[in-house]
Enzyme design. Structure first.
Site, PDB file in Angstrom:
ATOM      1  N   ASP A 151      53.006  68.572  42.997  1.00 55.25           N
ATOM      2  CA  ASP A 151      52.631  68.450  41.582  1.00 55.25           C
ATOM      3  C   ASP A 151      53.383  69.514  40.785  1.00 55.25           C
ATOM      4  OD1 ASP A 151      50.870  66.446  42.306  1.00 55.25           O
ATOM      5  OD2 ASP A 151      49.153  67.801  42.458  1.00 55.25           O
TER       6      ASP A 151
ATOM      7  N   ARG B 292      39.940  53.083  47.338  1.00 56.92           N
ATOM      8  CA  ARG B 292      39.846  54.528  47.127  1.00 56.92           C
ATOM      9  C   ARG B 292      40.042  54.819  45.645  1.00 56.92           C
ATOM     10  NH1 ARG B 292      43.105  59.298  47.170  1.00 56.92           N
ATOM     11  NH2 ARG B 292      41.992  61.043  48.145  1.00 56.92           N
TER      12      ARG B 292
ATOM     13  N   HIS C 214      54.846  64.051  47.658  1.00 54.54           N
ATOM     14  CA  HIS C 214      55.326  64.754  46.464  1.00 54.54           C
ATOM     15  C   HIS C 214      54.577  66.067  46.304  1.00 54.54           C
ATOM     16  CE1 HIS C 214      51.641  62.751  45.186  1.00 54.54           C
ATOM     17  NE2 HIS C 214      51.578  63.610  44.177  1.00 54.54           N
TER      18      HIS C 214
ATOM     19  N   HIS D 143      51.979  66.422  49.408  1.00 53.38           N
ATOM     20  CA  HIS D 143      50.871  65.570  49.832  1.00 53.38           C
ATOM     21  C   HIS D 143      51.196  64.106  49.544  1.00 53.38           C
ATOM     22  CE1 HIS D 143      50.291  66.867  45.651  1.00 53.38           C
ATOM     23  NE2 HIS D 143      49.586  65.777  45.433  1.00 53.38           N
TER      24      HIS D 143
END
Length: 326
Positions: A200, A265, A198, A255
């Site tokens: 941002d 993570r 996607h 990304h």
């Protein structure tokens, strides 16, 4: 095509910008044009703020799911698990999303054993305040590098008391099902994706993660590259709104995050957005004339409303592009 400065340093293929260097503004401009993404070092965000917030986040995400769900559902603020948005996107991720300007109800955390809502509020406020300042500094450096007379043309949108900025903490638990997966594999199986590809929609995103890999960015040539983690530094994304304001000169980077088979993570992202009523359009100083605008003018509210009706991987800006006369 812009040629990156010979002074540009790289971190495993990603532009590395030292904010303390006098030529950093020009290097940032080059990175935004070629990658839409870069790593920054020598920032002013205290490690104490980073560590404190990460500690509070780990406490929360270590709680049983039945407890964490009390801080949800994400509507859009609060706790969410696996579901990303409202259009069928899922990932191997859980998250907390809060507004940086309105009063998020941190009391949602009060009934979760071992979690103090006031500690979380204080940690978020300290961290966001420092990262917001850094974001504004970077945006003003960008304006200088673009030789825009009004150097706060971007940063004032984040500083506005009505700025629609949000803060998100993502937690990606280990996923034992993907043992042996190569991080560079372009496998599109959703079971392997922590957060799907996607861009941002906001102006700028500031990302910090722990020392676990998973983040990838898409290069102009269509190849995904893995971004090695660095818990002491930050990564910066150009958002869709900044791409429009620069008339496509800067690129909003696509990304994604791949799930990790062994380690969890944790990432913390500040999304710097303009006020809902703010009109987004290419800056006159970056166009050769009105006819050279690549995008229709729209308000952030209009774009946000449109963007959140789409799937993650969709090109959200296509609806706002001007169609060249045939």
């Amino acid at each position: 095509m812009v040629i990156l400065s010979k002074q540009t340093s790289f971190f495993n293929g990603v532009p590395l910008i030292d904010l303390s260097k006098p030529d950093s503004k020009n290097l940032i401009v080059n990175a935004c044009e070629e990658f839409g993404f870069f790593k920054i070092i020598n920032h002013d965000v205290p490690m104490e703020f980073i560590s404190k917030l990460e500690s509070e986040a780990i406490k929360f995400f270590s709680s049983p799911l039945s407890e964490k769900l009390k801080a949800g559902p994400a509507d859009p603020f609060g706790y969410g698990n696996k579901q990303i948005g409202t259009n069928g996107d899922f990932g191997w991720v859980e998250h907390i999303l809060v507004s940086t300007n309105s009063e998020f109800n941190y009391q949602k955390f009060a009934s979760i054993l071992g979690v103090n809502p006031e500690n979380i509020r204080a940690a978020v406020n300290d961290y966001v305040s420092a990262v917001k300042k850094m974001s504004c500094d970077i945006l003003e450096m960008l304006a200088e590098g673009l030789e825009i007379h009004q150097t706060d043309v971007f940063s004032k949108l984040l500083m506005d008391e009505n700025s629609d900025s949000v803060f998100r903490v993502n937690h990606y638990p280990p996923c034992s099902e993907i043992e042996g997966l190569n991080d560079n594999n372009n496998n599109n199986n959703n079971d392997l994706i922590g957060f799907g590809e996607h861009t941002d929609p906001q102006i700028i995103s500031i990302l910090r993660s722990n020392n676990t890999s998973g983040l990838q960015i898409l290069l102009k040539d269509g190849h995904w590259i893995s971004v090695p983690p660095d818990e002491h530094s930050f990564f910066v994304n150009v958002g869709d709104s900044l791409q429009v304001m620069t008339n496509g000169r800067f690129k909003s980077v696509k990304h994604r995050v791949l799930a990790n088979s062994v380690k969890s993570r944790l990432s913390m992202i500040y999304f710097g957005g303009p006020p809902l009523s703010e009109k987004i359009a290419p800056l006159a100083s970056l166009m050769e004339g009105e006819d050279s605008s690549l995008y229709k003018e729209f308000t952030w509210f209009e774009y946000k409303k449109s963007a959140y009706k789409t799937r993650l991987a969709d090109n959200r800006l296509i609806l706002f592009e001007k169609i060249a006369a045939s």
